[in-house]
Scaffold this active site. Sequence first.
Site, PDB file in Angstrom:
ATOM      1  N   ASP A 189      54.523  52.391  31.104  1.00 14.28           N
ATOM      2  CA  ASP A 189      55.004  53.537  31.874  1.00 14.28           C
ATOM      3  C   ASP A 189      54.484  54.873  31.358  1.00 14.28           C
ATOM      4  O   ASP A 189      55.162  55.903  31.478  1.00 14.28           O
ATOM      5  CB  ASP A 189      56.546  53.555  31.925  1.00 14.28           C
ATOM      6  CG  ASP A 189      57.112  52.292  32.530  1.00 14.28           C
ATOM      7  OD1 ASP A 189      56.430  51.695  33.379  1.00 14.28           O
ATOM      8  OD2 ASP A 189      58.232  51.899  32.144  1.00 14.28           O
ATOM      9  N   LYS A 227      49.758  55.324  33.628  1.00 15.23           N
ATOM     10  CA  LYS A 227      48.424  54.733  33.804  1.00 15.23           C
ATOM     11  C   LYS A 227      47.971  54.820  35.264  1.00 15.23           C
ATOM     12  O   LYS A 227      46.814  55.109  35.542  1.00 15.23           O
ATOM     13  CB  LYS A 227      48.432  53.256  33.367  1.00 15.23           C
ATOM     14  CG  LYS A 227      48.756  53.078  31.893  1.00 15.23           C
ATOM     15  CD  LYS A 227      48.908  51.624  31.526  1.00 15.23           C
ATOM     16  CE  LYS A 227      50.090  50.946  32.170  1.00 15.23           C
ATOM     17  NZ  LYS A 227      51.413  51.404  31.670  1.00 15.23           N
ATOM     18  N   GLY A 251      54.664  48.546  37.201  1.00 14.20           N
ATOM     19  CA  GLY A 251      54.994  49.443  38.303  1.00 14.20           C
ATOM     20  C   GLY A 251      54.208  50.714  38.057  1.00 14.20           C
ATOM     21  O   GLY A 251      54.514  51.460  37.138  1.00 14.20           O
ATOM     22  N   HIS A 252      53.132  50.912  38.824  1.00 14.17           N
ATOM     23  CA  HIS A 252      52.255  52.053  38.595  1.00 14.17           C
ATOM     24  C   HIS A 252      52.404  53.048  39.749  1.00 14.17           C
ATOM     25  O   HIS A 252      52.111  52.721  40.894  1.00 14.17           O
ATOM     26  CB  HIS A 252      50.800  51.591  38.471  1.00 14.17           C
ATOM     27  CG  HIS A 252      50.575  50.709  37.276  1.00 14.17           C
ATOM     28  ND1 HIS A 252      49.354  50.197  36.946  1.00 14.17           N
ATOM     29  CD2 HIS A 252      51.424  50.281  36.315  1.00 14.17           C
ATOM     30  CE1 HIS A 252      49.463  49.475  35.835  1.00 14.17           C
ATOM     31  NE2 HIS A 252      50.716  49.502  35.444  1.00 14.17           N
ATOM     32  N   GLN A 281      51.321  47.453  31.415  1.00 15.06           N
ATOM     33  CA  GLN A 281      52.137  47.497  30.192  1.00 15.06           C
ATOM     34  C   GLN A 281      51.452  48.406  29.153  1.00 15.06           C
ATOM     35  O   GLN A 281      50.804  49.358  29.545  1.00 15.06           O
ATOM     36  CB  GLN A 281      52.380  46.093  29.631  1.00 15.06           C
ATOM     37  CG  GLN A 281      53.320  45.241  30.468  1.00 15.06           C
ATOM     38  CD  GLN A 281      52.665  44.606  31.675  1.00 15.06           C
ATOM     39  OE1 GLN A 281      51.636  43.972  31.581  1.00 15.06           O
ATOM     40  NE2 GLN A 281      53.253  44.769  32.835  1.00 15.06           N
TER      41      GLN A 281
HETATM   42  P1  GDP Z   1      52.565  53.462  34.607  1.00 11.63           P
HETATM   43  O1  GDP Z   1      53.326  52.191  34.687  1.00 11.63           O
HETATM   44  O2  GDP Z   1      51.924  53.660  33.272  1.00 11.63           O
HETATM   45  O3  GDP Z   1      51.588  53.659  35.726  1.00 11.63           O
HETATM   46  O4  GDP Z   1      53.659  54.625  34.751  1.00 11.63           O
HETATM   47  P2  GDP Z   1      54.892  54.652  35.795  1.00 11.63           P
HETATM   48  O5  GDP Z   1      54.372  54.947  37.144  1.00 11.63           O
HETATM   49  O6  GDP Z   1      55.744  53.459  35.628  1.00 11.63           O
HETATM   50  O7  GDP Z   1      55.728  55.848  35.201  1.00 11.63           O
HETATM   51  C1  GDP Z   1      55.213  57.116  35.100  1.00 11.63           C
HETATM   52  C2  GDP Z   1      56.105  58.079  35.915  1.00 11.63           C
HETATM   53  O8  GDP Z   1      55.807  59.401  35.550  1.00 11.63           O
HETATM   54  C3  GDP Z   1      55.866  58.006  37.410  1.00 11.63           C
HETATM   55  O9  GDP Z   1      57.057  58.297  38.063  1.00 11.63           O
HETATM   56  C4  GDP Z   1      54.836  59.093  37.654  1.00 11.63           C
HETATM   57  O10 GDP Z   1      54.892  59.623  38.970  1.00 11.63           O
HETATM   58  C5  GDP Z   1      55.285  60.124  36.658  1.00 11.63           C
HETATM   59  N1  GDP Z   1      54.196  60.935  36.078  1.00 11.63           N
HETATM   60  C6  GDP Z   1      52.948  60.567  35.713  1.00 11.63           C
HETATM   61  N2  GDP Z   1      52.302  61.593  35.144  1.00 11.63           N
HETATM   62  C7  GDP Z   1      53.147  62.641  35.154  1.00 11.63           C
HETATM   63  C8  GDP Z   1      53.079  63.978  34.666  1.00 11.63           C
HETATM   64  O11 GDP Z   1      52.082  64.422  34.114  1.00 11.63           O
HETATM   65  N3  GDP Z   1      54.194  64.763  34.831  1.00 11.63           N
HETATM   66  C9  GDP Z   1      55.336  64.293  35.433  1.00 11.63           C
HETATM   67  N4  GDP Z   1      56.364  65.118  35.529  1.00 11.63           N
HETATM   68  N5  GDP Z   1      55.428  63.046  35.901  1.00 11.63           N
HETATM   69  C10 GDP Z   1      54.356  62.232  35.755  1.00 11.63           C
HETATM   70  P1  IMO Z   2      53.821  49.112  33.389  1.00 12.03           P
HETATM   71  O1  IMO Z   2      52.485  48.456  33.735  1.00 12.03           O
HETATM   72  C1  IMO Z   2      57.361  49.097  30.871  1.00 12.03           C
HETATM   73  C2  IMO Z   2      58.699  45.205  29.380  1.00 12.03           C
HETATM   74  C3  IMO Z   2      60.030  44.695  29.855  1.00 12.03           C
HETATM   75  C4  IMO Z   2      60.463  43.905  28.622  1.00 12.03           C
HETATM   76  C5  IMO Z   2      59.157  43.299  28.159  1.00 12.03           C
HETATM   77  C6  IMO Z   2      58.933  41.866  28.615  1.00 12.03           C
HETATM   78  O2  IMO Z   2      54.491  49.710  34.566  1.00 12.03           O
HETATM   79  O3  IMO Z   2      53.640  50.023  32.240  1.00 12.03           O
HETATM   80  P2  IMO Z   2      58.266  40.847  30.975  1.00 12.03           P
HETATM   81  O4  IMO Z   2      58.928  40.927  32.303  1.00 12.03           O
HETATM   82  O5  IMO Z   2      56.874  41.386  30.952  1.00 12.03           O
HETATM   83  O6  IMO Z   2      58.333  39.466  30.369  1.00 12.03           O
HETATM   84  O7  IMO Z   2      59.173  41.770  30.007  1.00 12.03           O
HETATM   85  O8  IMO Z   2      58.129  44.130  28.653  1.00 12.03           O
HETATM   86  N1  IMO Z   2      57.730  45.573  30.446  1.00 12.03           N
HETATM   87  C7  IMO Z   2      57.420  46.835  30.773  1.00 12.03           C
HETATM   88  N2  IMO Z   2      57.917  48.003  30.347  1.00 12.03           N
HETATM   89  N3  IMO Z   2      56.359  49.097  31.775  1.00 12.03           N
HETATM   90  C8  IMO Z   2      55.835  47.928  32.201  1.00 12.03           C
HETATM   91  O9  IMO Z   2      54.748  47.857  32.984  1.00 12.03           O
HETATM   92  C9  IMO Z   2      56.395  46.714  31.727  1.00 12.03           C
HETATM   93  N4  IMO Z   2      56.152  45.418  31.965  1.00 12.03           N
HETATM   94  C10 IMO Z   2      56.974  44.726  31.166  1.00 12.03           C
HETATM   95  O10 IMO Z   2      60.904  45.742  30.143  1.00 12.03           O
HETATM   96  O11 IMO Z   2      60.911  44.788  27.634  1.00 12.03           O
HETATM   97 MG    MG Z   3      55.267  51.513  35.058  1.00 15.07          MG
END
Ligand code: GDP
Ligand code: IMO
Ligand code: MG
Length: 428
Positions: free
Chosen positions: A15, A18, A42-43, A226
């Site tokens: 999270d 990416k 979840g991207h 991840q």
């Molecule tokens: P990922 O799994 O690494 O792609 O990240 P996620 O999408 O799960 O979580 C990142 C969250 O931060 C999302 O809700 C994005 O919309 C938000 N986000 C990403 N970059 C920025 C930033 O520079 N500033 C803010 N405020 N939000 C951001």
């Molecule tokens: P993105 O790509 C954050 C965490 C779960 C748990 C551990 C194992 O959006 O960054 P799993 O279901 O993979 O067997 O769970 O890994 N986890 C993540 N945490 N972002 C993710 O993906 C994750 N994918 C798995 O919360 O701690």
């Molecule tokens: Mg994510």
Amino acid sequence: MKGRVEIIVGTQWGDEGKGRVVDAMAHTVDVVARYQGGANAGHTVMVEGEKYVFHLLPSGMLYSGKTCVIGNGVVIDSQQLLDELTDLQERGKDRARLVISGAAHVVMPYHKKLDSMEERLRGSRKKIGTTHRGIGPCYMDKVNRCGIRVEDLLCEDALREKLSFNLEIKNMYLTRIYGEEPLAFGEIFEQAWSWGQRLKPYVGDASLTIFEALERGSNVLFEGAQGTLLDLDHGTYPFVTSSSPVAGGACVGAGLGPSLVGRVTGVVKAYNTRVGEGPFPTELKEELGETLRERGGEFGATTGRPRRCGWLDLVALKYAVRINGIHALALTKLDVLSGFEAIPVCTGYRSDEGEDLPYKGNSVFLDSVEPVYRNMEGWKMDLGACRDFQDLPRPARDYIRFIEEQTGVPIVLVGVGPSRDQTIVMGL
Ligand code: GDP
Ligand code: IMO
Ligand code: MG
């Protein structure tokens, strides 16, 4: 090789942002490929006020003329993937060509069920806090050489044989160990067969697609899911996922020779978060953690769970730089730190005896260390409109420079908001 390969990898516990970094860089490449993980990811990508959350599709899907690849290392929840495709089609945004590796494994209904059952069995003390997406059990079958691959969904005999063998064993687990009802063959077979028919147009040779693109002079971006600290081998085992998110995983998970990798970019959030259980040395358990969660909107993109929040951990970041061979960093969510009087950053770990300790990817060790903080000066200004390094207030610039100094890695992109345009590019 004429084309260039770049890997985008998470440096923390996932999270990091990416998806938004891949979206920001996708215009510089022709192919975007996922190499591991599954619908546990979840991207999030925000474009013109519209939010897109990708679980299985690469975050390059919004660009026309690109090829998006799902490599052999990914585990595919077919229904989820089809739903994502339908959603994009309905929004008129299914612009890229999709290629799915026939060698990718399929997450079956029993994998999800077993994931949940196992977590229940571990109990609240020992559970991992998985996403319940069937990831661990699916990779278990892959390693055990009994998994069902995408290519099997296209061959009735193979599917019949593999599914019946698997169901026989899985039903024993479900009924005898977990006291659940057995799953019926017919229903799952019909479901899996129909997934195969719908996915058929996209199934291809992912590795060859990437190789031929590179030969033609096209650039390829690998999108890690991840993060480093969730890596099965190099993360905070056993509180990890079941795949290899680290940069090295891209070669295995997409069928690419390591000599072809040109650059590795690590994505780092300006503070740390974690979903699920496991060690987190800089975690803020009280009000400040709540404040970071609220300001950063730190709720899981896949499960909606509140993310645990804490200060940036440079000891762990330096470890991620080493494990991935990171050339450059993309710093996200710097805007979320606006308004803090001071911003502590962890620069070292100390033992109870006051001894300085190097990073070790061991959960018991990480649970016991005391973080050493350096207090960075805060700033009040909202960063959302900054588009240039010089637009940032001096303490924010110092924060960036300090991370660069400590890691020895340049920061090439800074996120100052979730939207595509809320990006400061510093030398991509
Ligand atoms: P990922 O799994 O690494 O792609 O990240 P996620 O999408 O799960 O979580 C990142 C969250 O931060 C999302 O809700 C994005 O919309 C938000 N986000 C990403 N970059 C920025 C930033 O520079 N500033 C803010 N405020 N939000 C951001
Ligand atoms: P993105 O790509 C954050 C965490 C779960 C748990 C551990 C194992 O959006 O960054 P799993 O279901 O993979 O067997 O769970 O890994 N986890 C993540 N945490 N972002 C993710 O993906 C994750 N994918 C798995 O919360 O701690
Ligand atoms: Mg994510």
